[in-house]
Scaffold this motif. Structure first.
Motif, PDB file in Angstrom:
ATOM      1  N   ILE A   1      19.179 -35.067  45.082  1.00 59.65           N
ATOM      2  CA  ILE A   1      19.806 -35.566  43.782  1.00 59.65           C
ATOM      3  C   ILE A   1      18.997 -37.107  43.806  1.00 59.65           C
ATOM      4  N   LYS A   2      19.169 -37.750  44.791  1.00 57.41           N
ATOM      5  CA  LYS A   2      18.966 -39.011  44.992  1.00 57.41           C
ATOM      6  C   LYS A   2      17.478 -39.199  44.407  1.00 57.41           C
ATOM      7  N   GLU A   3      16.562 -38.154  45.160  1.00 53.00           N
ATOM      8  CA  GLU A   3      15.145 -38.439  44.849  1.00 53.00           C
ATOM      9  C   GLU A   3      14.911 -38.240  43.341  1.00 53.00           C
ATOM     10  N   ALA A   4      15.778 -37.448  42.808  1.00 51.11           N
ATOM     11  CA  ALA A   4      15.622 -37.242  41.085  1.00 51.11           C
ATOM     12  C   ALA A   4      16.393 -38.206  40.254  1.00 51.11           C
ATOM     13  N   ARG A   5      16.877 -39.194  40.904  1.00 48.89           N
ATOM     14  CA  ARG A   5      17.787 -40.152  40.182  1.00 48.89           C
ATOM     15  C   ARG A   5      17.280 -40.716  39.021  1.00 48.89           C
ATOM     16  N   PHE A   6      15.792 -40.861  38.955  1.00 47.63           N
ATOM     17  CA  PHE A   6      15.506 -41.486  37.613  1.00 47.63           C
ATOM     18  C   PHE A   6      15.240 -40.428  36.370  1.00 47.63           C
ATOM     19  N   ALA A   7      14.975 -39.245  37.158  1.00 50.46           N
ATOM     20  CA  ALA A   7      14.906 -38.027  35.977  1.00 50.46           C
ATOM     21  C   ALA A   7      16.447 -37.687  35.699  1.00 50.46           C
TER      22      ALA A   7
ATOM     23  N   MET B   1      18.724 -39.865  35.440  1.00 43.19           N
ATOM     24  CA  MET B   1      19.286 -40.907  34.571  1.00 43.19           C
ATOM     25  C   MET B   1      18.646 -40.926  33.033  1.00 43.19           C
ATOM     26  N   ALA B   2      17.487 -40.480  33.158  1.00 41.71           N
ATOM     27  CA  ALA B   2      16.738 -40.062  31.793  1.00 41.71           C
ATOM     28  C   ALA B   2      17.464 -39.135  30.901  1.00 41.71           C
ATOM     29  N   ALA B   3      17.966 -38.240  31.657  1.00 41.19           N
ATOM     30  CA  ALA B   3      18.692 -37.010  31.083  1.00 41.19           C
ATOM     31  C   ALA B   3      19.688 -37.514  30.353  1.00 41.19           C
ATOM     32  N   VAL B   4      20.524 -38.430  31.358  1.00 43.11           N
ATOM     33  CA  VAL B   4      21.837 -38.888  30.790  1.00 43.11           C
ATOM     34  C   VAL B   4      21.650 -39.771  29.477  1.00 43.11           C
ATOM     35  N   ILE B   5      20.636 -40.434  29.625  1.00 48.20           N
ATOM     36  CA  ILE B   5      20.436 -41.490  28.293  1.00 48.20           C
ATOM     37  C   ILE B   5      19.874 -40.447  27.090  1.00 48.20           C
ATOM     38  N   LEU B   6      19.269 -39.546  27.556  1.00 53.00           N
ATOM     39  CA  LEU B   6      18.769 -38.699  26.240  1.00 53.00           C
ATOM     40  C   LEU B   6      19.904 -38.006  25.816  1.00 53.00           C
ATOM     41  N   ALA B   7      20.897 -37.719  26.662  1.00 59.92           N
ATOM     42  CA  ALA B   7      21.972 -36.840  26.185  1.00 59.92           C
ATOM     43  C   ALA B   7      23.150 -37.901  25.199  1.00 59.92           C
ATOM     44  N   PHE B   8      22.909 -39.193  25.708  1.00 62.92           N
ATOM     45  CA  PHE B   8      23.853 -40.400  25.037  1.00 62.92           C
ATOM     46  C   PHE B   8      23.320 -40.414  23.526  1.00 62.92           C
ATOM     47  N   GLY B   9      21.970 -40.476  23.567  1.00 67.42           N
ATOM     48  CA  GLY B   9      21.298 -40.649  22.106  1.00 67.42           C
ATOM     49  C   GLY B   9      21.537 -39.408  21.217  1.00 67.42           C
ATOM     50  N   ARG B  10      21.584 -38.391  21.820  1.00 67.82           N
ATOM     51  CA  ARG B  10      21.877 -36.926  21.023  1.00 67.82           C
ATOM     52  C   ARG B  10      23.542 -37.190  20.461  1.00 67.82           C
ATOM     53  N   ALA B  11      24.266 -37.422  21.413  1.00 68.72           N
ATOM     54  CA  ALA B  11      25.750 -37.685  20.971  1.00 68.72           C
ATOM     55  C   ALA B  11      25.895 -38.749  19.956  1.00 68.72           C
ATOM     56  N   ILE B  12      25.258 -39.911  20.161  1.00 69.29           N
ATOM     57  CA  ILE B  12      25.807 -40.750  19.209  1.00 69.29           C
ATOM     58  C   ILE B  12      24.953 -40.793  17.804  1.00 69.29           C
ATOM     59  N   SER B  13      23.932 -40.041  17.921  1.00 74.57           N
ATOM     60  CA  SER B  13      23.271 -39.949  16.473  1.00 74.57           C
ATOM     61  C   SER B  13      23.707 -38.628  15.464  1.00 74.57           C
ATOM     62  N   GLU B  14      24.642 -37.793  16.258  1.00 70.59           N
ATOM     63  CA  GLU B  14      24.898 -36.537  15.539  1.00 70.59           C
ATOM     64  C   GLU B  14      25.761 -36.677  14.499  1.00 70.59           C
TER      65      GLU B  14
ATOM     66  N   ALA C   1      16.171 -48.992  27.827  1.00 74.65           N
ATOM     67  CA  ALA C   1      16.683 -48.508  28.905  1.00 74.65           C
ATOM     68  C   ALA C   1      15.919 -47.515  29.763  1.00 74.65           C
ATOM     69  N   MET C   2      15.561 -46.414  28.673  1.00 75.04           N
ATOM     70  CA  MET C   2      15.024 -45.269  29.273  1.00 75.04           C
ATOM     71  C   MET C   2      13.423 -45.676  29.679  1.00 75.04           C
ATOM     72  N   ASN C   3      12.820 -46.573  28.903  1.00 71.43           N
ATOM     73  CA  ASN C   3      11.653 -46.748  29.210  1.00 71.43           C
ATOM     74  C   ASN C   3      11.573 -47.455  30.598  1.00 71.43           C
ATOM     75  N   ARG C   4      12.445 -48.600  30.795  1.00 73.38           N
ATOM     76  CA  ARG C   4      12.466 -49.165  32.142  1.00 73.38           C
ATOM     77  C   ARG C   4      12.698 -48.221  33.310  1.00 73.38           C
ATOM     78  N   ILE C   5      13.630 -47.327  33.117  1.00 74.12           N
ATOM     79  CA  ILE C   5      13.853 -46.186  34.105  1.00 74.12           C
ATOM     80  C   ILE C   5      12.546 -45.558  34.276  1.00 74.12           C
ATOM     81  N   GLN C   6      11.857 -45.188  33.245  1.00 72.22           N
ATOM     82  CA  GLN C   6      10.709 -44.492  33.671  1.00 72.22           C
ATOM     83  C   GLN C   6       9.376 -45.031  34.309  1.00 72.22           C
ATOM     84  N   GLN C   7       9.505 -46.434  33.848  1.00 73.10           N
ATOM     85  CA  GLN C   7       8.647 -47.398  34.560  1.00 73.10           C
ATOM     86  C   GLN C   7       8.953 -47.609  36.160  1.00 73.10           C
ATOM     87  N   ARG C   8      10.297 -47.807  36.300  1.00 73.99           N
ATOM     88  CA  ARG C   8      10.719 -47.616  37.940  1.00 73.99           C
ATOM     89  C   ARG C   8      10.096 -46.482  38.480  1.00 73.99           C
ATOM     90  N   GLN C   9      10.162 -45.439  37.986  1.00 78.54           N
ATOM     91  CA  GLN C   9      10.009 -44.220  38.657  1.00 78.54           C
ATOM     92  C   GLN C   9       8.443 -44.156  38.894  1.00 78.54           C
TER      93      GLN C   9
END
Lengths: 229, 359
Positions: free
Chosen positions: A149-155, A157-170, A221-229
């Motif tokens: 899970i630690k190895e997949a942490r960036f993926a 985290m991206a999922a969490v941010i995407l979920a937040f986006g869907r929650a706030i925009s619905e 935030a998502m872009n930053r995370i993906q760049q780090r990955q």
């Protein structure tokens, strides 16, 4: 054109003078979305990991079903939550209909498939040899799972941010189970919907700008995370 | 019983036998190399020893104790071993955290971990990369992290799967030096797989040849390389000349073998009329322009078919009724002006010839 321009100017004024109503609406939106994302993450990341790390019959079908629900219409979830928590519904006794709490519950249901599914996808993306490496280094099954899970942490985290986006925009769900009650369950999306229909373009624009700003921050935030990955 | 012992170990994948009745004994403190072509089952065997996979049949004993099916006891035994996988994979963490992981999992205290990790990073010359993400390292450096990670836990058994297979020659040499140092400095039992025979020869006390899932021969490097048991081993250990023939006489183990109408003398126990293969290493064939008046028993006349230079050596093939490959130094090849079409003599001592039965 002039109306839009004036609207934009007034909208910016509402934002930069920290208009109490605008701020209250924005803050509630963020609070509800953050709460639902946090709760959903606490449930879905472990559930996604369980699905990923265990082999069982129907695993592929289950994952397909989860993925199908990525794009479940918000009003469908709204309807489901409405039936569940309305006075006559099985959970009607809780008396939480038209409160921020039921909105959080609805959003948790709404974003769970995306969070679970993308957690599984993220974990699947981890090199299989890493699992062998961890085990050969003496990790127990539990320690191996945590390491993966630690190895997949960036993926994840991206999922969490995407979920937040869907929650706030619905909007459908928030209107159906929140009721858009001023000062209580009115959030950015439901307020925009209402004010626009009332013809109050300025307020709608101000709220829209805030919503876009939040989306921008999330995207950044998502872009930053993906760049780090 | 040996420190690592397998009894009739078998493993199937998708109905195909990957390992068949493998019986191997590795003594404590020994460095044992498994050599064999790609796909022979070397990796599978190491995975079984590390208990990453369960054998289909047979048993594994570590220090006299049979490996059980319970995950708890397997973890306990696995924690006394370390396995460096063929493809170096590192965790998406710093070099330090990669090396520290195994120690953390064993519940060691932070300051103990720090001391050990720093020590080992020094051994593998990676101190300066301590804080760097291990994913940004080169292949050779990643393999050094993998080795550091393996020895950090102070294992009794070190399993190495083709430790330098995917590396450039310089990195490979560095890894080999590192392994050789580890073997010398630690009382450690090493079981390594390699398809590089010379690496096996350099590092290992004993060698087992694994072909098609079966151990065909076990012995010290000299035995395996000079006296291969059968044609497959002979081919694998670089016997380039394997010529079929039949024993026509044998007096006191000095046999005459008929090979494509010529007679080759060799030392062997095979009796008259037995079908055999004569194995000759190319470096044991001396090439000359005139018949040598030496004690060597076999002088074969023929014509050079091709020559190929590589570095300080020249490889050539002589047609003497059968193809005979020889390896000479570039210098002597140039002195004799060896080239295609030239008539030459290939001389081979009887003692340099290894005879194997032909089935």
């Amino acid at each position: 054109m002039e109306e839009i321009w004036n609207g934009l100017v007034r909208a910016l004024r509402l934002i930069f003078t920290f208009d109490p109503e605008v701020m209250q609406i924005a803050w509630l939106s963020i609070r509800v979305a953050i709460s639902s994302t946090l709760i959903a993450s606490l449930i879905c990341v472990p559930v996604g990991s369980l699905i990923h790390f265990n082999n069982f019959r129907g695993k592929r079908i289950l994952i397909s079903i989860i993925q199908t629900f990525y794009s479940v219409p918000t009003v469908t979830v709204g309807l489901f939550v409405f039936i569940l928590f309305s006075n006559k519904g099985p959970l009607g006794g809780l008396d939480i209909m038209f409160t921020p709490m039921v909105m959080v519950i609805g959003q948790v249901i709404l974003i769970s498939p995306i969070l679970t599914g993308l957690t599984i996808t993220g974990l699947s993306g981890v090199d299989k040899t890493i699992i062998d490496t961890a085990r050969s280094m003496g990790a127990s099954n539990w320690q191996t799972a945590v390491a993966i899970i630690k190895e997949a942490r960036f993926a994840v985290m991206a999922a969490v941010i995407l979920a937040f986006g869907r929650a706030i925009s619905e909007v459908g769900l928030a209107i159906m189970v929140g009721g858009n009650i001023r000062g209580f369950t009115r959030v950015l999306t439901t307020a925009i919907s209402l004010e626009t229909s009332k013809g109050d373009i300025e307020l709608s624009l101000a709220l829209g700008i805030i919503l876009i700003f939040i989306a921008l921050v999330v995207n950044f935030a998502m872009n930053r995370i993906q760049q780090r990955q | 019983m040996a420190f690592i012992q397998t009894v009739n170990l078998g493993y199937k994948r998708e109905g195909r036998d990957i390992l068949k009745n493998v019986n191997l004994a590795v003594e404590k403190g020994e460095t044992h190399a498994l050599i064999g072509p790609t796909g022979a089952g070397k990796t599978t065997f190491l995975r079984l020893i590390d208990m990453l996979d369960m054998p289909g049949t047979g048993k594994i004993f570590i220090n006299g104790v049979a490996v059980s099916h319970s995950e708890k006891s397997r973890l306990e035994i696995r924690r006394r071993m370390a396995f460096v996988l063929q493809k170096p994979v590192v965790f998406n963490l710093s070099v330090y955290d990669n090396v520290a992981y195994g120690l953390k999992w064993r519940g060691l205290k932070k300051h103990v971990i720090r001391e050990k990790v720093n020590d080992i990073l020094e051994t593998v010359e990676l101190v300066k990369y301590s804080k760097r993400n291990a994913r940004t390292l080169s292949g050779g450096e990643m393999q050094r992290v993998a080795i550091a990670r393996a020895i950090a836990t102070g294992p009794e058994i070190l399993l190495l799967d083709e430790p330098s297979a995917n590396l450039d020659p310089v990195s490979a040499a560095k890894i080999e030096d590192l392994i050789s140092g580890i073997i010398k400095q630690n009382a450690i039992t090493v079981l390594m797989s390699t398809h590089d025979m010379e690496q096996g020869q350099r590092l290992a006390d004993r060698i087992s040849v694994l072909i098609d899932g079966e151990i065909v021969q076990t012995g010290n490097a000299r035995e395996v390389f000079t006296s291969p048991k059968n044609r497959e081993v002979a081919e694998f250990v670089g016997m380039e000349n394997i010529i079929d023939g039949e024993v026509i006489s044998n007096e006191g183990n000095m046999a005459a073998i008929s090979v494509y109408g010529k007679t080759i003398e060799a030392i062997t126990e095979h009796g008259v009329d037995e079908k055999v293969s004569v194995c000759i290493r190319p470096e044991d064939v001396t090439v000359s322009l005139a018949r040598l008046s030496s004690s060597a028993r076999n002088v074969l006349e023929g014509t050079i078919i091709w020559t190929a230079y590589s570095g300080p050596l020249c490889r050539l093939e002589i047609d003497c009724g059968f193809p005979l490959v020889s390896l000479v130094t570039r210098r002597s090849a140039e002195e004799m002006d060896l080239k295609k079409g030239l008539k030459v003599f290939g001389t081979v001592k009887a003692v340099s010839i290894h005879v194997i039965a032909r089935h």
